[in-house]
Design a protein around this motif. Structure first.
Motif, short mmCIF file in Angstrom:
data_model
loop_
_atom_site.label_atom_id
_atom_site.label_comp_id
_atom_site.label_asym_id
_atom_site.label_seq_id
_atom_site.Cartn_x
_atom_site.Cartn_y
_atom_site.Cartn_z
N PHE A 1 -19.37 39.11 78.53
CA PHE A 1 -18.06 39.50 79.07
C PHE A 1 -18.19 40.67 80.04
O PHE A 1 -17.49 40.74 81.03
CB PHE A 1 -17.09 39.85 77.94
CG PHE A 1 -16.41 38.64 77.35
CD1 PHE A 1 -15.31 38.08 77.99
CD2 PHE A 1 -16.89 38.05 76.20
CE1 PHE A 1 -14.69 36.96 77.47
CE2 PHE A 1 -16.27 36.92 75.67
CZ PHE A 1 -15.17 36.37 76.30
N LYS A 2 -19.14 41.56 79.76
CA LYS A 2 -19.27 42.74 80.62
C LYS A 2 -20.03 42.44 81.91
O LYS A 2 -19.69 42.94 82.97
CB LYS A 2 -19.98 43.86 79.86
CG LYS A 2 -19.08 44.58 78.87
CD LYS A 2 -19.78 45.82 78.34
CE LYS A 2 -18.90 46.60 77.38
NZ LYS A 2 -17.66 47.12 78.00
N GLN B 1 -20.30 36.28 84.99
CA GLN B 1 -19.50 36.04 86.18
C GLN B 1 -18.08 35.56 85.86
O GLN B 1 -17.17 35.70 86.66
CB GLN B 1 -20.18 35.04 87.13
CG GLN B 1 -20.95 33.95 86.44
CD GLN B 1 -22.28 34.49 85.94
OE1 GLN B 1 -23.12 34.90 86.73
NE2 GLN B 1 -22.46 34.53 84.62
N GLU B 2 -17.91 34.99 84.65
CA GLU B 2 -16.58 34.51 84.30
C GLU B 2 -15.81 35.59 83.58
O GLU B 2 -16.31 36.20 82.63
CB GLU B 2 -16.68 33.28 83.40
CG GLU B 2 -17.25 32.05 84.09
CD GLU B 2 -16.39 31.62 85.25
OE1 GLU B 2 -15.18 31.91 85.24
OE2 GLU B 2 -16.93 31.01 86.19
N ARG B 3 -14.60 35.81 84.02
CA ARG B 3 -13.79 36.82 83.35
C ARG B 3 -13.05 36.23 82.16
O ARG B 3 -12.89 36.88 81.14
CB ARG B 3 -12.80 37.42 84.36
CG ARG B 3 -11.82 38.37 83.74
CD ARG B 3 -11.19 39.32 84.75
NE ARG B 3 -10.23 40.17 84.07
CZ ARG B 3 -10.58 41.20 83.29
NH1 ARG B 3 -11.84 41.50 83.13
NH2 ARG B 3 -9.65 41.91 82.66
N HIS B 4 -12.59 34.99 82.30
CA HIS B 4 -11.82 34.34 81.24
C HIS B 4 -12.66 33.23 80.61
O HIS B 4 -13.02 32.26 81.30
CB HIS B 4 -10.53 33.76 81.79
CG HIS B 4 -9.65 34.81 82.42
ND1 HIS B 4 -9.75 35.16 83.75
CD2 HIS B 4 -8.67 35.58 81.90
CE1 HIS B 4 -8.85 36.10 84.01
NE2 HIS B 4 -8.20 36.38 82.92
N GLU C 1 -10.66 37.58 77.35
CA GLU C 1 -11.12 38.38 78.47
C GLU C 1 -11.30 39.81 77.98
O GLU C 1 -10.75 40.20 76.95
CB GLU C 1 -10.12 38.35 79.63
CG GLU C 1 -8.87 39.15 79.37
CD GLU C 1 -7.93 39.13 80.55
OE1 GLU C 1 -8.37 39.43 81.67
OE2 GLU C 1 -6.74 38.82 80.36
N GLU D 1 -9.43 45.85 79.27
CA GLU D 1 -9.68 47.06 80.04
C GLU D 1 -8.48 47.98 80.03
O GLU D 1 -8.30 48.81 80.92
CB GLU D 1 -10.09 46.67 81.46
CG GLU D 1 -11.50 46.12 81.47
CD GLU D 1 -11.83 45.35 82.73
OE1 GLU D 1 -10.89 44.78 83.33
OE2 GLU D 1 -13.01 45.31 83.09
N GLU E 1 -4.61 37.29 87.88
CA GLU E 1 -3.88 38.21 87.02
C GLU E 1 -2.81 38.92 87.83
O GLU E 1 -2.96 39.12 89.03
CB GLU E 1 -4.84 39.23 86.43
CG GLU E 1 -5.99 38.57 85.69
CD GLU E 1 -7.02 39.57 85.20
OE1 GLU E 1 -7.00 40.71 85.69
OE2 GLU E 1 -7.82 39.20 84.34
#
Lengths: 143, 143
Positions: free
Chosen positions: B27-28, B31-34, B82, B85, B102
């Motif tokens: 996740f950090k 390349q994929e955020r979701h 996701e 943050e 988003e």
DNA sequence: AATGCAAATGAGAATGATTATCGTTCGCGG
DNA sequence: CCGCGAACGATAATCATTCTCATTTGCATT
């Protein structure tokens, strides 16, 4: 107890069958406004009608596609349906008792249109639910 | 390739294990955020890491409860996660290619608070997704 | 560095919601 | 009243997710 209305099915291009009439009647004349497939299945069963669960799922999907019902995907994994009365609205759901209230807010609606346009999207539909706790006084509903 | 960060897990009260570090790293630094549980499982598998699917589900749920990830229930029945943050936002999803953008709109947020209050609800969380088609020029994503 | 134990993992079974299959039945035009 | 294709009901299958449980691992302690 109102009479069934086969013309609604006709105009939706669906032939008028017993299961379809019973499901439609449940939504039109029943006491629950928001029902899952399982809810519908149980209620029909309780009223002595022998309708298969598979048929309930089929009919609900057909009604959704025909625009007679609206489907909502609340948390918890199951779809909930309600009669489509033309008036769009969103939902606020009590996480304690499952009670659902409807609301409509034109400010939210217009902001959404604006946001979609800015991001280059053609808006198809949207889904807004607020989850919370309704005040104890009104909470004692079923789950 | 950044190094893993076990202190994030420590501070969340989770002991630092390989599967958890790998998922967090995905996740950090991925390349994929979701990503859905299945997405995470496949990506780890492709990078040679043998992590069980059950573990992925467990870890995602733990990270959600620890506040490291946020879970979203988009249409289609599967949950998507996701990185959390801190900045709350909602999503607009392309029904053609699955692309997610988003957005945050303070007007919508404040209207929601007001509505919940008027209806006597203590707001816990909310879920807003707009579904549509992104303009053809940017659409070519994967589904 | 070796030891112990609870917590975490992985494989696969189990679950819950929904969809597909298929032989039987029903709605409806002729 | 007949016949045919659409619709039905029972049940198997599928999908995402959770549970079970024997094995492994993190980590604090000798």
């Amino acid at each position: 107890m109102n009479e069934l209305e086969p013309e609604h099915l006709k105009s939706a291009g669906l032939k008028s069958t017993l299961p379809r009439l019973k499901v439609l009647d449940l939504f039109k004349n029943g006491q629950e406004r928001h029902m899952s497939a399982e809810d519908v299945y149980q209620l029909l069963r309780e009223s002595g009608d022998n309708v298969g669960l598979a048929t309930v799922y089929r009919v609900l999907t057909q009604f959704e596609q025909a625009g007679l019902l609206v489907r909502h995907n609340f948390e918890g994994g199951k779809s909930v349906f309600e009669l489509n009365e033309g008036t769009h609205h969103d939902h606020i759901v009590c996480m304690q008792c499952g009670h659902v209230e409807e609301f409509y807010d034109s400010a939210i609606e217009s902001r959404q249109k604006k946001i979609a346009a800015e991001l280059g999207f053609t808006i198809h539909e949207h889904s807004l639910q607020i989850y919370g706790d309704c005040t104890k006084t009104k909470c004692p509903h079923r789950r």
